[in-house]
Every structure is written in C-alpha cells, then in structure tokens.
Design a protein around this motif. Structure first.
Motif, PDB file in Angstrom:
ATOM      1  N   GLN A 206       0.819  -1.211   0.000  1.00  0.00           N
ATOM      2  CA  GLN A 206       0.000   0.000   0.000  1.00  0.00           C
ATOM      3  C   GLN A 206       0.855   1.264   0.000  1.00  0.00           C
ATOM      4  OE1 GLN A 206      -3.346  -0.158  -0.327  1.00  0.00           O
ATOM      5  NE2 GLN A 206      -3.050  -2.382  -0.440  1.00  0.00           N
ATOM      6  N   ARG A 207       1.933   1.251   0.770  1.00  0.00           N
ATOM      7  CA  ARG A 207       2.774   2.446   0.925  1.00  0.00           C
ATOM      8  C   ARG A 207       3.712   2.683  -0.250  1.00  0.00           C
ATOM      9  NH1 ARG A 207       5.927   1.273   6.117  1.00  0.00           N
ATOM     10  NH2 ARG A 207       6.988   3.211   5.513  1.00  0.00           N
ATOM     11  N   PHE A 208       4.125   1.603  -0.908  1.00  0.00           N
ATOM     12  CA  PHE A 208       5.119   1.712  -1.981  1.00  0.00           C
ATOM     13  C   PHE A 208       4.610   1.004  -3.240  1.00  0.00           C
ATOM     14  CE2 PHE A 208       7.378   1.298   2.134  1.00  0.00           C
ATOM     15  CZ  PHE A 208       7.859   2.602   2.238  1.00  0.00           C
ATOM     16  N   PRO A 209       3.717   1.647  -3.968  1.00  0.00           N
ATOM     17  CA  PRO A 209       3.105   0.998  -5.142  1.00  0.00           C
ATOM     18  C   PRO A 209       4.095   0.690  -6.251  1.00  0.00           C
ATOM     19  CG  PRO A 209       2.526   3.335  -5.034  1.00  0.00           C
ATOM     20  CD  PRO A 209       3.185   2.999  -3.733  1.00  0.00           C
ATOM     21  N   ASP A 210       5.277   1.346  -6.244  1.00  0.00           N
ATOM     22  CA  ASP A 210       6.273   1.105  -7.286  1.00  0.00           C
ATOM     23  C   ASP A 210       7.362   0.131  -6.841  1.00  0.00           C
ATOM     24  OD1 ASP A 210       4.995   2.908  -9.018  1.00  0.00           O
ATOM     25  OD2 ASP A 210       6.048   4.609  -8.122  1.00  0.00           O
ATOM     26  N   LEU A 211       7.104  -0.614  -5.793  1.00  0.00           N
ATOM     27  CA  LEU A 211       8.093  -1.559  -5.275  1.00  0.00           C
ATOM     28  C   LEU A 211       8.498  -2.567  -6.352  1.00  0.00           C
ATOM     29  CD1 LEU A 211       9.379  -1.999  -2.431  1.00  0.00           C
ATOM     30  CD2 LEU A 211       7.661  -3.794  -2.068  1.00  0.00           C
ATOM     31  N   SER A 212       9.820  -2.739  -6.503  1.00  0.00           N
ATOM     32  CA  SER A 212      10.335  -3.651  -7.531  1.00  0.00           C
ATOM     33  C   SER A 212      10.845  -4.968  -6.957  1.00  0.00           C
ATOM     34  CB  SER A 212      11.487  -2.989  -8.302  1.00  0.00           C
ATOM     35  OG  SER A 212      11.067  -1.812  -8.942  1.00  0.00           O
ATOM     36  N   GLY A 213      11.307  -4.937  -5.705  1.00  0.00           N
ATOM     37  CA  GLY A 213      11.886  -6.146  -5.135  1.00  0.00           C
ATOM     38  C   GLY A 213      11.846  -6.142  -3.623  1.00  0.00           C
ATOM     39  N   VAL A 214      11.949  -7.345  -3.045  1.00  0.00           N
ATOM     40  CA  VAL A 214      11.973  -7.503  -1.585  1.00  0.00           C
ATOM     41  C   VAL A 214      13.083  -8.479  -1.208  1.00  0.00           C
ATOM     42  CG1 VAL A 214      10.720  -8.214   0.484  1.00  0.00           C
ATOM     43  CG2 VAL A 214       9.498  -7.055  -1.376  1.00  0.00           C
TER      44      VAL A 214
END
Length: 317
Positions: A206-214
C-alpha cells in the motif's frame, strides 16, 4: 556440487577421533530459539545425525520464538543444573544470554555457539555460515532481477541476532556498489515469522506501489512476502531469500523466488555437535568453523546437493 570444504570436514572428523572416551556417552544440551523454524529443524537434524555417530546423548530445548530470551535463559540454567557435559547454543539474543552462558562456562561446562552465537568470548567454538556473503549474493541476484534500478524493501530479520545483522549488512553494502540506482525504501526487523512478514508486506504494498523487489532474511519470511504479493496481484515484484527449506525449493521451482542464498545448515549442526563432544572430552576443538554460502536459482535448484543443507521433509526433531 560439493558444498562442504574437505579440509574443514577432515579437521572436524579428526578432532572427534582423537578425543579420549568418557566412561559414558557425553550428554550434550542443545538450546535453540525456535523448533517451529525450518532452519532450526535442519540444525537439529545435523546435530541428531552427528550424535548417533559420536555416541552422544542430547537434551534439546526450544525457547519457542526469537523474542523469548527469558525462556532460553531459564532453559540454559536448567542444563547447568543437570550438569550436562557441553551445551550448544543458538541465541535468541546474543547479549541477553551472555551472562547465563558465561555462568555455564564458569561451572566447567563448555559452550559452542551456532549461527547466532552468544555475545561472549568464552565460547569453546563458534559454528556459522558466511552470513555477510549470503546478503551479498542476494544483493547481486536481486539487483540483476530488477534491472539495476527501482525500489526495494528489506525483511531484515530479528534484531539482536548476528546472522540477521550480517546478512542485512552484506545486502546493503553490495547493493550500494553494484546497483546505486536501487533505493531501499523500507526495512523491518521482525522475528523470523511467516505471518508477521505477510502483514508487513501487505502494508508495504500500500505504501510503496512502485516496489520492484523484496529482500528476505529467511525463506519462511519470503513465503509470507510471496503470499502478500500474489494476493495483491503484484506477482511481478522480485523476491530473494536465504535458506532452502522444502517450501523455498518449491517457490524456486514455481518461479516465486528470484534466488535464495543458502548456508549448509545440516553441516553446521553436525560440526557443532562434533565440537561440543570434543570440548566435553578434552579433545581437539576447532574454535571457528565457517561454511561457505551458495546461491540457488530456479536454473540450478534441481542440481544442488542438499544432504548438508536441509533436513529431509519428513524429519521431526
């Protein structure tokens, strides 16, 4: 693939072979944070296997969770009162258990640290993986998987444990070198818990809609992350992990993990038991045993020799 250094293995076998025999089988206490964790299950498999070969008896105690330092302290106190011949400790928190471990040593009971050792210089031996290198391998893999740019978040694992601190540091240091255009936008220091990881990943989505990796410190945490991403329709986000439980093996085969950096968990358990028996019998002890890290991807997961890495799927401590 040959995963265990021959020289180290030979040294471990020699250290046990030259140890004088006790009148009875040595009794080795084993204190670990959580036998609900796939990692500690594999450690115990290695310990059990070596105990059968070394003819040692085990008293195995689990604190029930990474946060339960008081429970582990009480359990180590119990092992001291039982007058076991040596104790193997994977610490819930290295600082928290320092005093009770030093009390054991003062009572004449040698202590061997494994993976997350007590924070004391009085240990007879320390057995570990190259945790910094495990983080380094994850950084290289994840950076490549996301094209060297974008936003990543870190499930860095529990605070106060050397293994999680070293992996996280290896990841950060390496990512800054190999992918300066990748930004770390969040870092969590949760316990090694799948459900907690899932809840945190839901929040990140929700906070980081552009997240690419974890980045995930363990495969159990990665399983929670993958579940959250799939539920949110974010399956394109790349996930890296460490360790290689049966769950992680399946996630690799299904393409849910970009990679996992693994340690030789079973080998560590065997080495810890060998060193504990050597210390208990006044044999030759190898003060530091380090097993090298290995990167596993969907391309090579089928060819990795798992005998020194993970417990069989049907093993129960």
């Amino acid at each position: 693939m040959k995963l265990f250094r021959a020289a180290s293995l030979a040294a471990l076998l020699l250290s046990t072979a030259v140890a004088p025999a006790l009148a009875a089988e040595p009794v080795i206490g084993v204190s670990v944070p959580n036998l609900g964790s796939s990692f500690w299950i594999s450690v115990l498999y290695g310990v059990d296997t070596a105990a059968k070969a070394d003819k040692a008896k085990l008293v195995t105690l689990s604190a029930g969770g990474d946060a339960n330092s008081s429970q582990q302290i009480s359990q180590i106190q119990d092992l001291i009162q039982r007058k076991v011949d040596a104790i193997i400790v994977g610490a819930t928190n290295g600082d928290a258990v320092k005093a009770i471990v030093e009390r054991a040593v003062a009572a004449g009971i040698p202590v061997v640290g494994i993976s997350s050792p007590p924070n004391t210089d009085k240990l007879a031996a320390v057995v570990s993986a190259d945790h910094y290198d495990m983080g380094k391998l994850q950084a290289e893999c994840l950076a490549k998987a996301i094209g060297g740019k974008g936003e990543v978040a870190m499930m860095a694992g529990p605070s106060g444990q050397a293994w999680s601190d070293l992996r996280a540091q290896g990841f950060r240091d390496t990512l800054a070198k190999v992918a300066p255009n990748v930004k770390i936008v969040a870092e969590s220091r949760l316990a090694d818990n799948r459900n907690a990881a899932l809840t945190t990943a839901d929040d990140w989505i929700q906070r980081f809609p552009d997240l690419s990796g974890v980045y995930s410190a363990t495969d159990d945490m990665a399983a929670g992350v993958v579940s959250a991403l799939k539920s949110a329709g974010k399956g394109a986000v790349k996930v890296s992990a460490s360790n290689l439980s049966p769950t992680a093996q399946q996630m690799l085969k299904d393409g849910d993990l970009a990679c996992t950096s693994i340690q030789q968990i079973v080998a560590q358990g065997k080495a810890a038991l060998d060193q504990a028996v050597a210390a208990a019998t006044k044999g030759k002890v190898e003060a530091k045993v380090v097993t090298p890290a290995v990167l596993v991807t969907p391309d090579n997961v089928g060819s990795i020799d798992l005998s020194l890495v993970v417990a069989p799927a049907d093993y129960r401590p």
